[in-house]
Scaffold this motif. Structure first.
Motif, PDB file in Angstrom:
ATOM      1  N   GLN A   7       0.897  -1.098   0.048  1.00  0.00           N
ATOM      2  CA  GLN A   7       0.077   0.102  -0.014  1.00  0.00           C
ATOM      3  C   GLN A   7       0.970   1.291  -0.103  1.00  0.00           C
ATOM      4  O   GLN A   7       1.790   1.511   0.697  1.00  0.00           O
ATOM      5  CB  GLN A   7      -0.898  -0.069   1.262  1.00  0.00           C
ATOM      6  CG  GLN A   7      -1.976  -1.299   1.536  1.00  0.00           C
ATOM      7  CD  GLN A   7      -2.943  -0.880   0.676  1.00  0.00           C
ATOM      8  OE1 GLN A   7      -3.676   0.130   0.338  1.00  0.00           O
ATOM      9  NE2 GLN A   7      -4.150  -1.805   0.789  1.00  0.00           N
ATOM     10  N   ILE A   8       0.461   2.226  -0.822  1.00  0.00           N
ATOM     11  CA  ILE A   8       1.003   3.391  -0.907  1.00  0.00           C
ATOM     12  C   ILE A   8       0.315   4.479   0.071  1.00  0.00           C
ATOM     13  O   ILE A   8      -0.779   4.753  -0.125  1.00  0.00           O
ATOM     14  CB  ILE A   8       1.158   4.031  -2.280  1.00  0.00           C
ATOM     15  CG1 ILE A   8       2.161   2.948  -3.223  1.00  0.00           C
ATOM     16  CG2 ILE A   8       2.052   5.490  -2.418  1.00  0.00           C
ATOM     17  CD1 ILE A   8       2.071   3.238  -4.663  1.00  0.00           C
ATOM     18  N   VAL A   9       0.859   5.285   0.707  1.00  0.00           N
ATOM     19  CA  VAL A   9       0.207   6.046   1.480  1.00  0.00           C
ATOM     20  C   VAL A   9       0.732   7.592   1.312  1.00  0.00           C
ATOM     21  O   VAL A   9       2.143   7.918   1.637  1.00  0.00           O
ATOM     22  CB  VAL A   9       0.558   5.976   3.146  1.00  0.00           C
ATOM     23  CG1 VAL A   9      -0.229   7.062   3.875  1.00  0.00           C
ATOM     24  CG2 VAL A   9       0.094   4.393   3.857  1.00  0.00           C
ATOM     25  N   PRO A  10       0.105   8.204   0.709  1.00  0.00           N
ATOM     26  CA  PRO A  10       0.521  10.018   0.374  1.00  0.00           C
ATOM     27  C   PRO A  10       0.584  10.585   1.749  1.00  0.00           C
ATOM     28  O   PRO A  10      -0.177  10.531   2.616  1.00  0.00           O
ATOM     29  CB  PRO A  10      -0.470  10.417  -0.463  1.00  0.00           C
ATOM     30  CG  PRO A  10      -1.332   9.341  -0.900  1.00  0.00           C
ATOM     31  CD  PRO A  10      -1.133   8.075   0.083  1.00  0.00           C
ATOM     32  N   VAL A  11       1.811  11.255   1.952  1.00  0.00           N
ATOM     33  CA  VAL A  11       1.991  12.205   3.056  1.00  0.00           C
ATOM     34  C   VAL A  11       2.137  13.821   2.808  1.00  0.00           C
ATOM     35  O   VAL A  11       2.890  14.061   2.031  1.00  0.00           O
ATOM     36  CB  VAL A  11       2.881  11.715   3.892  1.00  0.00           C
ATOM     37  CG1 VAL A  11       3.043  12.434   5.296  1.00  0.00           C
ATOM     38  CG2 VAL A  11       3.101  10.310   4.294  1.00  0.00           C
ATOM     39  N   THR A  12       1.275  14.417   3.384  1.00  0.00           N
ATOM     40  CA  THR A  12       1.416  15.950   3.037  1.00  0.00           C
ATOM     41  C   THR A  12       1.921  16.830   4.462  1.00  0.00           C
ATOM     42  O   THR A  12       1.543  16.497   5.429  1.00  0.00           O
ATOM     43  CB  THR A  12       0.097  16.710   2.878  1.00  0.00           C
ATOM     44  OG1 THR A  12      -0.534  16.234   1.474  1.00  0.00           O
ATOM     45  CG2 THR A  12       0.241  18.021   2.478  1.00  0.00           C
ATOM     46  N   LEU A  13       3.083  17.343   4.133  1.00  0.00           N
ATOM     47  CA  LEU A  13       4.010  18.136   5.066  1.00  0.00           C
ATOM     48  C   LEU A  13       3.675  19.457   5.078  1.00  0.00           C
ATOM     49  O   LEU A  13       4.079  20.099   3.804  1.00  0.00           O
ATOM     50  CB  LEU A  13       5.466  17.758   5.237  1.00  0.00           C
ATOM     51  CG  LEU A  13       5.702  16.262   5.273  1.00  0.00           C
ATOM     52  CD1 LEU A  13       7.062  15.822   4.962  1.00  0.00           C
ATOM     53  CD2 LEU A  13       5.374  15.858   6.706  1.00  0.00           C
ATOM     54  N   VAL A  14       3.203  20.048   5.889  1.00  0.00           N
ATOM     55  CA  VAL A  14       2.563  21.512   5.840  1.00  0.00           C
ATOM     56  C   VAL A  14       3.410  22.351   6.978  1.00  0.00           C
ATOM     57  O   VAL A  14       3.459  21.814   8.233  1.00  0.00           O
ATOM     58  CB  VAL A  14       1.322  21.653   5.956  1.00  0.00           C
ATOM     59  CG1 VAL A  14       0.979  23.279   5.959  1.00  0.00           C
ATOM     60  CG2 VAL A  14       0.480  20.834   4.967  1.00  0.00           C
ATOM     61  N   GLY A  15       4.112  23.345   6.660  1.00  0.00           N
ATOM     62  CA  GLY A  15       4.803  23.980   7.774  1.00  0.00           C
ATOM     63  C   GLY A  15       6.161  23.963   8.089  1.00  0.00           C
ATOM     64  O   GLY A  15       6.710  24.454   8.847  1.00  0.00           O
ATOM     65  N   THR A  16       6.506  22.629   7.589  1.00  0.00           N
ATOM     66  CA  THR A  16       7.980  22.444   8.063  1.00  0.00           C
ATOM     67  C   THR A  16       9.052  23.067   7.288  1.00  0.00           C
ATOM     68  O   THR A  16       9.985  23.518   7.939  1.00  0.00           O
ATOM     69  CB  THR A  16       8.486  20.817   7.553  1.00  0.00           C
ATOM     70  OG1 THR A  16       8.061  20.795   6.102  1.00  0.00           O
ATOM     71  CG2 THR A  16       7.545  19.871   8.407  1.00  0.00           C
ATOM     72  N   ILE A  23      -0.009  14.998   7.306  1.00  0.00           N
ATOM     73  CA  ILE A  23      -1.342  14.660   6.665  1.00  0.00           C
ATOM     74  C   ILE A  23      -1.204  13.460   6.179  1.00  0.00           C
ATOM     75  O   ILE A  23      -0.625  13.212   4.740  1.00  0.00           O
ATOM     76  CB  ILE A  23      -2.161  15.502   6.071  1.00  0.00           C
ATOM     77  CG1 ILE A  23      -2.365  16.914   6.837  1.00  0.00           C
ATOM     78  CG2 ILE A  23      -3.512  15.080   5.694  1.00  0.00           C
ATOM     79  CD1 ILE A  23      -2.497  17.904   5.961  1.00  0.00           C
ATOM     80  N   PHE A  24      -1.684  12.231   6.435  1.00  0.00           N
ATOM     81  CA  PHE A  24      -1.720  10.703   5.891  1.00  0.00           C
ATOM     82  C   PHE A  24      -2.985  10.461   5.288  1.00  0.00           C
ATOM     83  O   PHE A  24      -4.037  10.896   5.533  1.00  0.00           O
ATOM     84  CB  PHE A  24      -1.377   9.698   6.895  1.00  0.00           C
ATOM     85  CG  PHE A  24      -0.391   9.888   7.585  1.00  0.00           C
ATOM     86  CD1 PHE A  24       0.805   9.225   7.125  1.00  0.00           C
ATOM     87  CD2 PHE A  24      -0.203  10.280   8.916  1.00  0.00           C
ATOM     88  CE1 PHE A  24       1.880   9.369   7.926  1.00  0.00           C
ATOM     89  CE2 PHE A  24       0.606  10.242   9.633  1.00  0.00           C
ATOM     90  CZ  PHE A  24       1.802   9.736   9.147  1.00  0.00           C
ATOM     91  N   GLY A  25      -2.773  10.458   3.755  1.00  0.00           N
ATOM     92  CA  GLY A  25      -4.021  10.381   2.917  1.00  0.00           C
ATOM     93  C   GLY A  25      -4.447   8.730   2.780  1.00  0.00           C
ATOM     94  O   GLY A  25      -3.906   7.994   3.567  1.00  0.00           O
ATOM     95  N   ARG A  26      -5.514   8.571   2.182  1.00  0.00           N
ATOM     96  CA  ARG A  26      -6.122   7.378   2.150  1.00  0.00           C
ATOM     97  C   ARG A  26      -4.939   6.475   1.442  1.00  0.00           C
ATOM     98  O   ARG A  26      -4.370   6.828   0.440  1.00  0.00           O
ATOM     99  CB  ARG A  26      -7.383   7.030   1.606  1.00  0.00           C
ATOM    100  CG  ARG A  26      -8.306   7.857   2.152  1.00  0.00           C
ATOM    101  CD  ARG A  26      -9.896   7.641   1.607  1.00  0.00           C
ATOM    102  NE  ARG A  26     -11.013   8.396   2.426  1.00  0.00           N
ATOM    103  CZ  ARG A  26     -11.392   7.751   3.455  1.00  0.00           C
ATOM    104  NH1 ARG A  26     -11.241   6.492   3.754  1.00  0.00           N
ATOM    105  NH2 ARG A  26     -12.537   8.197   3.996  1.00  0.00           N
ATOM    106  N   PRO A  27      -4.888   5.267   1.861  1.00  0.00           N
ATOM    107  CA  PRO A  27      -3.732   4.148   1.017  1.00  0.00           C
ATOM    108  C   PRO A  27      -4.206   4.132  -0.156  1.00  0.00           C
ATOM    109  O   PRO A  27      -5.510   3.923  -0.499  1.00  0.00           O
ATOM    110  CB  PRO A  27      -3.523   3.113   1.871  1.00  0.00           C
ATOM    111  CG  PRO A  27      -4.046   3.542   3.474  1.00  0.00           C
ATOM    112  CD  PRO A  27      -5.001   4.526   3.306  1.00  0.00           C
TER     113      PRO A  27
END
Length: 242
Positions: free
Chosen positions: A124-133, A154-158
Motif C-alpha cells: 500500500q502506498i500512503v501519500p503524506v502531506t507535510l505543511v509548515g516544515t 497529513i496521511f492520505g488514504r492508502p
C-alpha cells in the motif's frame, strides 16, 4: 546541515497529525510518499509513526547531503531489489519522490519510482502531506524558531496499485492526494473541497506551496520564500478528518 533527530523533533515543533487512523486498519508494511520542503521532514514523520509502524527507513530521489543520503549509502538502498527485500521483511519506506528540492519549499516533479515500487510489490502506498516544515526550518536556519511552531503531517488514504497499472497514473494519484493537503492549508476545508470539485485545487495549492514549474524571476521566488516563512496563525478545519 544534518537533520534533527527523531527525539529532538518532539521538542522543536508542535506536530498536528491527521489520517493516522488509516494505518491502524491495515497490517502494513507501507510505502509512504511525501513532499520534502525541509530537513525536519524525515525525523518528523518517523516520530509521529513511532508505535504505529514497526520500522521506517527514509529515501530521497533527489541527490543531497545529510541524513537521508547517508542512510541510502550505508544501507545500500539504491536498488529496487534491496527496497523490495526490505518491504518483504516487514519494513516500511518513507520516500521523498521529488526529482529535485526547490530552495523555496515548493512542490516539484515527482519521480515514478515510488509508483513503480507499489505496483511491483503490491504494498500500500500512503501519500503524506507535510505543511509548515519549511516555515519551521528553512534551509538557511540551523534550528527551528523557538516558539515550537505548528506543523502538520497529513496521511492520505492508502493507494493499492493493481498489477499492471500504469506508473504515471498511480503517480498522479499520489501527487493529487498531497496537493489536496496543500490546497487545504491555503484555502481551508470548504475551499479545498470546492477547488477539487471545480478541478482548480492544484492552482490553489500552488499559491500555498509555490508552483515551481516554469521560469520565474528572483523577485517572484523571494516573494514565495517570504510568504512560506511568514508566521502561520491559521486554525482552519480540515477535509482529512472523518
Amino acid at each position: 546541515m544534518a537533520a534533527p533527530s527523531r527525539q529532538a523533533v518532539r521538542l522543536l515543533v508542535n506536530p498536528v497529525v491527521r489520517g493516522r487512523e488509516y494505518l491502524t486498519e491495515l497490517p502494513g508494511p507501507f510505502i509512504f510518499v511525501a513532499n520534502h520542503p525541509s530537513e525536519l521532514d524525515a525525523p518528523l514523520v518517523s516520530q509521529v509513526l513511532q508505535g504505529v509502524v514497526r520500522r521506517v527507513v527514509s529515501v530521497s530521489a533527489a541527490p543531497e547531503t545529510g541524513l537521508r543520503a547517508a542512510a541510502v549509502k550505508s544501507l545500500g538502498l539504491r536498488t529496487t531489489r534491496t527496497l523490495t527485500s526490505m518491504l518483504a521483511h516487514g519494513g516500511s519506506l518513507l520516500l521523498f519522490a521529488e526529482n529535485y528540492r526547490a530552495d523555496d519549499g515548493t512542490l516539484t516533479e515527482f519521480n515514478l519510482g515510488a509508483a513503480r515500487l507499489g505496483i511491483q510489490t503490491g504494498v500500500q502506498i500512503v501519500p503524506v502531506t507535510l505543511v509548515g516544515t519549511y516555515r519551521a526550518l528553512p534551509p538557511w536556519r540551523r534550528l527551528p524558531e523557538t516558539s515550537r511552531p505548528k506543523v502538520s503531517v497529513i496521511f492520505g488514504r492508502p493507494i493499492q496499485a493493481a498489477p499492471g497499472s500504469e506508473p504515471s497514473a498511480v503517480n498522479d494519484q499520489i501527487v493529487k492526494a498531497i496537493t489536496l493537503g496543500l490546497a487545504e492549508a491555503e484555502a481551508g476545508w470548504y475551499g479545498a473541497l470546492r477547488a477539487e470539485a471545480e478541478g482548480t485545487f492544484a492552482a490553489v495549492a500552488g499559491s500555498s506551496a509555490g508552483s515551481s514549474t516554469g521560469d520565474v524571476g528572483d523577485s517572484a521566488r523571494w516573494q514565495r520564500i517570504w510568504k512560506a516563512t511568514a508566521p502561520d496563525k491559521s486554525t482552519r478545519r480540515t477535509v482529512w478528518v472523518k
